[in-house]
Design an enzyme around this catalytic site. Sequence first.
Site, PDB file in Angstrom:
ATOM      1  N   GLU A 193      42.191  41.500  51.902  1.00 53.29           N
ATOM      2  CA  GLU A 193      40.726  41.384  51.996  1.00 53.29           C
ATOM      3  C   GLU A 193      40.319  40.983  53.414  1.00 53.29           C
ATOM      4  OE1 GLU A 193      40.098  39.638  47.424  1.00 53.29           O
ATOM      5  OE2 GLU A 193      40.417  38.282  49.095  1.00 53.29           O
ATOM      6  N   ASP A 244      36.837  45.145  39.419  1.00 56.91           N
ATOM      7  CA  ASP A 244      37.190  45.509  38.029  1.00 56.91           C
ATOM      8  C   ASP A 244      36.134  44.951  37.082  1.00 56.91           C
ATOM      9  OD1 ASP A 244      39.027  43.152  39.163  1.00 56.91           O
ATOM     10  OD2 ASP A 244      38.432  42.635  37.120  1.00 56.91           O
TER      11      ASP A 244
HETATM   12  N1  ADE Z   1      39.582  39.093  41.493  1.00 51.50           N
HETATM   13  C1  ADE Z   1      39.384  40.404  41.285  1.00 51.50           C
HETATM   14  N2  ADE Z   1      39.257  40.668  39.960  1.00 51.50           N
HETATM   15  C2  ADE Z   1      39.378  39.476  39.325  1.00 51.50           C
HETATM   16  C3  ADE Z   1      39.329  39.078  37.965  1.00 51.50           C
HETATM   17  N3  ADE Z   1      39.133  39.962  36.986  1.00 51.50           N
HETATM   18  N4  ADE Z   1      39.484  37.769  37.682  1.00 51.50           N
HETATM   19  C4  ADE Z   1      39.672  36.876  38.665  1.00 51.50           C
HETATM   20  N5  ADE Z   1      39.735  37.178  39.955  1.00 51.50           N
HETATM   21  C5  ADE Z   1      39.573  38.471  40.289  1.00 51.50           C
END
Ligand code: ADE
Length: 266
Positions: free
Chosen positions: A37, A224
């Site tokens: 990142e 996500d």
């Molecule tokens: N970073 C990216 N996706 C995530 C998720 N689902 N839970 C925690 N940190 C994250």
Amino acid sequence: MAPRCDGLSDAAMKDLMAQAEKLPISTVVFVVALQAEALPLVDKLELIQDDKPPFPIGMPWIRFYGTYRDLFINVVCPGKDSTLGVDNVGTIPASLVTCASIQGIRPDLIINAGTAGGFKAKGASVGDVFIASSVAFHDRRIPVPVFDLYGVGTRKAFTTPNLVKELSLKVGNLSTGDSMDMSPQDEELIIANDATVKDMEGAAVAHVADLFKVPTIFIKAVTDIVDGEKPTSEEYLQNLPAVTAKLTQSVSQVLDFISGKCLSDL
Ligand code: ADE
């Protein structure tokens, strides 16, 4: 650079902070968990790695620094696990590197930038970039009066109404825990936290920044959809490169906006 406030009374401290809010922002520390990142931002801002970072010797923490417009920019990462070679994600490394960075760099502003899971039921889609209005934990359950509130640890982020408006960023609450998946108990607390995005560092950074009274904002790009059909880790890995590029673009727009402004202009 933020003023030193050791040994000041509460009133004197408030006074000093009110004065600081009216000075142009100069030193910014980005706390970024993953080097995947951080590196696109480091490249974009042409930062260099500090070979003698202001951290205790032997720590895995990394600092990149340089100037962008009139801002002194620092990107700090918690580095890699010495045994497994993966990034030190989660609340403990984030707390430690935030604490050391505040002491060693004395920023006017902290920006915790990274990726997050999003909830479509709260309006999040992959690739959205959110500014968090508040942060809280969802995996610190202490069912004892008052300790329950301490565990959740809700904190308001530094408010940036002008920034949000100018860049048309989405706004939502951020919930933090040390797991990427979501247990039914986590889900219950995430709902109670009214969260739109979920990460693994934000509330820990907020806890430390609050101890030192350093204003902090949270910029989270959604990789996500937690309440979607796809398995979280697959969706995360698939979207990480493209979403990181979006995060980098938003962060540089944020810096363009911040440049020349005071905290109270944000
Ligand atoms: N970073 C990216 N996706 C995530 C998720 N689902 N839970 C925690 N940190 C994250």
